[in-house]
Design a protein around this motif. Structure first.
Motif, PDB file in Angstrom:
ATOM      1  N   CYS A 144      48.244  14.023  -7.441  1.00 12.56           N
ATOM      2  CA  CYS A 144      48.127  14.795  -6.193  1.00 12.56           C
ATOM      3  C   CYS A 144      49.433  14.798  -5.418  1.00 12.56           C
ATOM      4  N   GLN A 150      43.712  13.050  -2.932  1.00 13.61           N
ATOM      5  CA  GLN A 150      43.241  11.940  -3.763  1.00 13.61           C
ATOM      6  C   GLN A 150      41.769  11.628  -3.457  1.00 13.61           C
ATOM      7  N   ALA A 160      42.240  10.589  -9.802  1.00 15.63           N
ATOM      8  CA  ALA A 160      43.347  11.201  -9.072  1.00 15.63           C
ATOM      9  C   ALA A 160      44.225  10.135  -8.434  1.00 15.63           C
TER      10      ALA A 160
END
Length: 375
Positions: A144, A150, A160
């Motif tokens: 990200c 996230q 993520a």
């Protein structure tokens, strides 16, 4: 994981993706000198040492009417890329934005059991949030570039990790911080698309004319985007209002030199925010497009400078609000009341801290290689 060779495929589909892909490729190859990076991209990735199998211009399509005639060619392209991936069996595929093309590549990679990493993910939190299910199912890890992404992805079961915004690697912020803004300079960033320029620059010019009557000492300077000719900018700017045109490579200096800025919505407004200059954000589109956008977009603000902190730091004048009257009023307030502009600068300083530190490409490369090598 057994691979035929030590390679990674990077897929970028437009200019900024090519630029960020180039930095990432460079970091990957520095960490693994025998690594071969290939894929789709442009001149920046090629200069970085990537083996460009397909130029990104092949998928730089805008609008349904332009896409439809090219569907047979696109289908053929997917088949060709699939054949290359099957033959080369890279140990990973890294995708950069371009969801309409790259989501199709995700499916191809999954069939071939090649892990997929998504760097600079499409902004599905703004619309089409259901696409998170697709990413959760098919993508191994998302890197990200916005702090809130996230949690958004993790809430939807996607692996993520926040790495920071790649602009931090491109902007010489420490050097720019040493420049003292000119209290009499108003910067103008009318955008990089013809439609933006033709709809916004005349309104910026009317506002500038009124401002120069109130504050005769003011100077105006326009940032010319790459690919936009100076004559086009001057066509929408009255001859009797003095203005300088800044070259693309000088845009960061102009952003810092300016006391305040009028800008078309886009990456430039985040750049202005990171540099710390009070900026009004403007955006116009057709009435129908505006109506549809209001219905499908799931966001309170359009500028990342406001979306990231979830508060209005840079004023936004969108659609029917994007008028010379509003631009004039906002800039006049900042100039006549310097303390109000200073409050914006303080907010922008906090925003920069929130976004993180430079070294985004290095962090991203290390995370991907560590993840691949652990199996």
């Amino acid at each position: 994981m057994t691979t035929i060779n030590n390679s990674i495929w990077i897929n970028a589909g437009e200019a900024s993706g090519d630029m960020h892909g180039a930095r990432l490729a460079k970091e990957l190859m520095e960490r693994e000198p025998d690594l071969k990076v290939m894929g789709m991209g442009g001149s920046a990735m090629e200069k970085a040492g990537c083996d460009i199998r397909y130029p990104m211009q092949m998928i730089s399509l805008v609008g349904l009417t332009e896409v439809l005639p090219k569907i047979p060619r696109l289908l053929k392209l997917f088949g060709q890329i699939g054949d290359i991936l099957k033959a080369e069996k890279p140990k990973a595929i890294i995708l950069i934005d371009c969801p309409d093309f790259n989501f199709r590549l995700v499916k191809i990679a999954r069939k071939l059991n090649i892990p997929v990493y998504y760097y600079i993910t499409p902004q599905i939190w703004a619309w089409r949030q259901g696409r998170a299910k697709f990413l959760q199912k098919h993508v191994r890890k998302i890197l990200c570039i916005l702090p809130f992404e996230q949690q958004f992805f993790k809430d939807r079961g996607v692996d993520a990790q926040y790495v920071g915004h790649p602009l931090l690697d491109l902007m010489p912020l420490e050097e720019l911080d040493t420049i003292e803004p000119d209290p009499n300079l108003v910067g103008i960033l009318p955008g990089s698309r013809s439609k933006e320029i033709s709809s916004l620059l005349p309104e910026f010019a009317i506002a500038a004319e009124r401002l120069s009557k109130d504050f005769p000492q003011l100077k105006f300077s326009i940032a010319r985007a790459p690919g936009i000719k100076e004559e086009k900018l001057r066509h929408f700017w009255p001859n009797h209002i003095p203005v300088t045109i800044n070259q693309p490579e000088n845009r960061y200096r102009l952003m810092r030199n300016s006391n305040v800025i009028m800008a078309a919505s886009g990456t430039a407004t985040l750049e202005c925010a990171l540099i710390g200059t009070p900026t009004l954000v403007a955006y116009k589109m057709s009435a129908l497009s505006g109506f549809l956008a209001k219905r499908i977009l799931n966001i309170k603000y359009v500028s990342l400078a406001n979306i990231i902190p979830d508060k209005l730091i840079l004023p936004e004048y969108l659609l029917e609000q994007a008028t010379a009257d509003n631009f004039y009023s906002q800039i006049r307030q900042w100039i006549s009341s310097p303390e109000s502009a200073q409050e914006v600068r303080a907010e922008l300083s906090a925003l920069r801290k929130m976004i993180g530190e430079p070294g985004v490409a290095e962090r991203t490369a290390q995370i991907i290689l560590d993840d691949i090598n652990k199996g």
